[in-house]
Write a protein that holds these residues in place. Structure first.
Motif, mmCIF file in Angstrom:
data_model
loop_
_atom_site.group_PDB
_atom_site.id
_atom_site.type_symbol
_atom_site.label_atom_id
_atom_site.label_comp_id
_atom_site.label_asym_id
_atom_site.label_seq_id
_atom_site.Cartn_x
_atom_site.Cartn_y
_atom_site.Cartn_z
ATOM 1 N N PRO A 1 13.208 39.086 27.253
ATOM 2 C CA PRO A 1 14.527 39.690 27.433
ATOM 3 C C PRO A 1 15.625 38.824 26.816
ATOM 4 O O PRO A 1 15.659 37.613 27.010
ATOM 5 C CB PRO A 1 14.675 39.747 28.956
ATOM 6 N N CYS A 2 16.524 39.463 26.068
ATOM 7 C CA CYS A 2 17.685 38.786 25.484
ATOM 8 C C CYS A 2 18.920 39.259 26.249
ATOM 9 O O CYS A 2 19.126 40.462 26.437
ATOM 10 C CB CYS A 2 17.812 39.138 24.007
ATOM 11 N N VAL B 1 17.991 42.994 27.113
ATOM 12 C CA VAL B 1 17.507 43.868 26.053
ATOM 13 C C VAL B 1 16.164 43.309 25.616
ATOM 14 O O VAL B 1 16.032 42.114 25.332
ATOM 15 C CB VAL B 1 18.478 43.907 24.845
ATOM 16 N N ARG B 2 15.162 44.164 25.584
ATOM 17 C CA ARG B 2 13.819 43.738 25.193
ATOM 18 C C ARG B 2 13.775 43.407 23.698
ATOM 19 O O ARG B 2 14.248 44.181 22.866
ATOM 20 C CB ARG B 2 12.816 44.850 25.522
ATOM 21 N N TRP B 3 13.238 42.230 23.398
ATOM 22 C CA TRP B 3 13.019 41.819 22.015
ATOM 23 C C TRP B 3 11.532 41.611 21.788
ATOM 24 O O TRP B 3 10.822 41.112 22.672
ATOM 25 C CB TRP B 3 13.757 40.519 21.710
ATOM 26 N N ARG B 4 11.058 41.998 20.618
ATOM 27 C CA ARG B 4 9.665 41.812 20.218
ATOM 28 C C ARG B 4 9.568 40.557 19.362
ATOM 29 O O ARG B 4 10.350 40.368 18.430
ATOM 30 C CB ARG B 4 9.164 43.026 19.442
ATOM 31 N N ILE B 5 8.620 39.698 19.670
ATOM 32 C CA ILE B 5 8.402 38.456 18.927
ATOM 33 C C ILE B 5 6.978 38.486 18.402
ATOM 34 O O ILE B 5 6.034 38.812 19.137
ATOM 35 C CB ILE B 5 8.632 37.226 19.831
ATOM 36 N N GLU B 6 6.834 38.157 17.127
ATOM 37 C CA GLU B 6 5.509 38.162 16.506
ATOM 38 C C GLU B 6 5.440 37.106 15.425
ATOM 39 O O GLU B 6 6.475 36.543 15.030
ATOM 40 C CB GLU B 6 5.186 39.544 15.933
ATOM 41 N N ARG B 7 4.233 36.836 14.981
ATOM 42 C CA ARG B 7 4.063 35.863 13.911
ATOM 43 C C ARG B 7 4.652 36.427 12.613
ATOM 44 O O ARG B 7 4.498 37.612 12.313
ATOM 45 C CB ARG B 7 2.591 35.525 13.720
ATOM 46 N N ALA B 8 5.319 35.590 11.852
ATOM 47 C CA ALA B 8 5.955 36.025 10.607
ATOM 48 C C ALA B 8 4.936 36.466 9.567
ATOM 49 O O ALA B 8 5.241 37.305 8.715
ATOM 50 C CB ALA B 8 6.837 34.903 10.046
ATOM 51 N N ASP B 9 3.723 35.919 9.627
ATOM 52 C CA ASP B 9 2.699 36.281 8.644
ATOM 53 C C ASP B 9 1.965 37.567 8.996
ATOM 54 O O ASP B 9 1.074 38.013 8.268
ATOM 55 C CB ASP B 9 1.704 35.137 8.445
ATOM 56 N N ARG C 1 7.898 30.207 11.958
ATOM 57 C CA ARG C 1 6.681 30.998 11.793
ATOM 58 C C ARG C 1 6.668 32.225 12.702
ATOM 59 O O ARG C 1 5.659 32.897 12.832
ATOM 60 C CB ARG C 1 5.456 30.116 12.048
ATOM 61 N N LEU C 2 7.836 32.514 13.315
ATOM 62 C CA LEU C 2 7.974 33.670 14.185
ATOM 63 C C LEU C 2 9.092 34.580 13.699
ATOM 64 O O LEU C 2 10.027 34.128 13.040
ATOM 65 C CB LEU C 2 8.291 33.223 15.626
ATOM 66 N N VAL C 3 8.997 35.840 14.044
ATOM 67 C CA VAL C 3 10.031 36.828 13.761
ATOM 68 C C VAL C 3 10.364 37.502 15.081
ATOM 69 O O VAL C 3 9.460 37.877 15.837
ATOM 70 C CB VAL C 3 9.535 37.886 12.748
ATOM 71 N N ALA C 4 11.653 37.658 15.358
ATOM 72 C CA ALA C 4 12.090 38.324 16.589
ATOM 73 C C ALA C 4 13.069 39.433 16.230
ATOM 74 O O ALA C 4 13.995 39.215 15.444
ATOM 75 C CB ALA C 4 12.749 37.319 17.525
ATOM 76 N N VAL C 5 12.834 40.606 16.794
ATOM 77 C CA VAL C 5 13.718 41.749 16.550
ATOM 78 C C VAL C 5 13.963 42.494 17.848
ATOM 79 O O VAL C 5 13.078 42.568 18.709
ATOM 80 C CB VAL C 5 13.134 42.727 15.497
ATOM 81 N N ALA C 6 15.165 43.039 17.974
ATOM 82 C CA ALA C 6 15.466 43.857 19.144
ATOM 83 C C ALA C 6 14.544 45.068 19.135
ATOM 84 O O ALA C 6 14.352 45.705 18.105
ATOM 85 C CB ALA C 6 16.927 44.298 19.119
ATOM 86 N N ASP C 7 13.953 45.357 20.272
ATOM 87 C CA ASP C 7 13.032 46.486 20.413
ATOM 88 C C ASP C 7 13.227 47.090 21.809
ATOM 89 O O ASP C 7 12.337 47.055 22.646
ATOM 90 C CB ASP C 7 11.590 46.001 20.216
ATOM 91 N N PRO C 8 14.450 47.599 22.051
ATOM 92 C CA PRO C 8 14.753 48.080 23.407
ATOM 93 C C PRO C 8 13.876 49.252 23.812
ATOM 94 O O PRO C 8 13.443 50.042 22.975
ATOM 95 C CB PRO C 8 16.220 48.483 23.323
ATOM 96 N N LEU C 9 13.632 49.324 25.098
ATOM 97 C CA LEU C 9 12.922 50.472 25.640
ATOM 98 C C LEU C 9 13.826 51.688 25.568
ATOM 99 O O LEU C 9 15.049 51.559 25.674
ATOM 100 C CB LEU C 9 12.536 50.214 27.096
#
Length: 126
Positions: A19-20, A27-35, A112-120
């Protein structure tokens, strides 16, 4: 616990969510590996056959420092993140040889991570 089996594990995940609060509301954020590869989150598990109970937990570590992770959780709460493993750490984590603080409690590099807003989507009242 007598009769139980437990061990280390890693949990494969395409991403994880945090949560951000920058807008004042979570606000829900999705975090994933950049690769684009799946993350391997360090975990522990236990099976209690007498209770037919299988449980697991993802491990978290302190995330003070990296600006990326400072965005998440409530402003006054401790900053934390899941403990992510690189492929060269899998075997050591599973067999218990990866035991030093330098090996284990390292924050996954923010670059090495990417984070983007991904609200429900908004909840629909019934």
């Amino acid at each position: 616990m007598p009769g139980s089996v437990n061990s280390s594990a890693f949990i494969p995940a395409d991403n994880f969510f945090e949560p951000c609060y920058e807008t004042g509301k979570p606000v829900r954020w999705r975090i994933e590996r950049a690769d684009g590869m799946p993350a391997a989150i360090a975990g522990i598990w236990e099976f209690r056959p007498q209770d037919l109970l299988l449980s697991f937990s993802m491990l978290t570590i302190n995330a003070d420092g990296p600006p990326l992770m400072q965005r998440f959780h409530k402003p006054d709460d401790e900053k934390r993140m899941v403990m992510m493993l690189d492929p060269d750490q899998y075997h050591g984590w599973l067999d218990g040889s990866l035991v030093t603080e330098e090996d284990l409690f390292q924050q996954y590099p923010a670059e090495r991570l990417v984070a983007v807003a991904d609200p429900l989507p908004p909840r629909v009242k019934k």
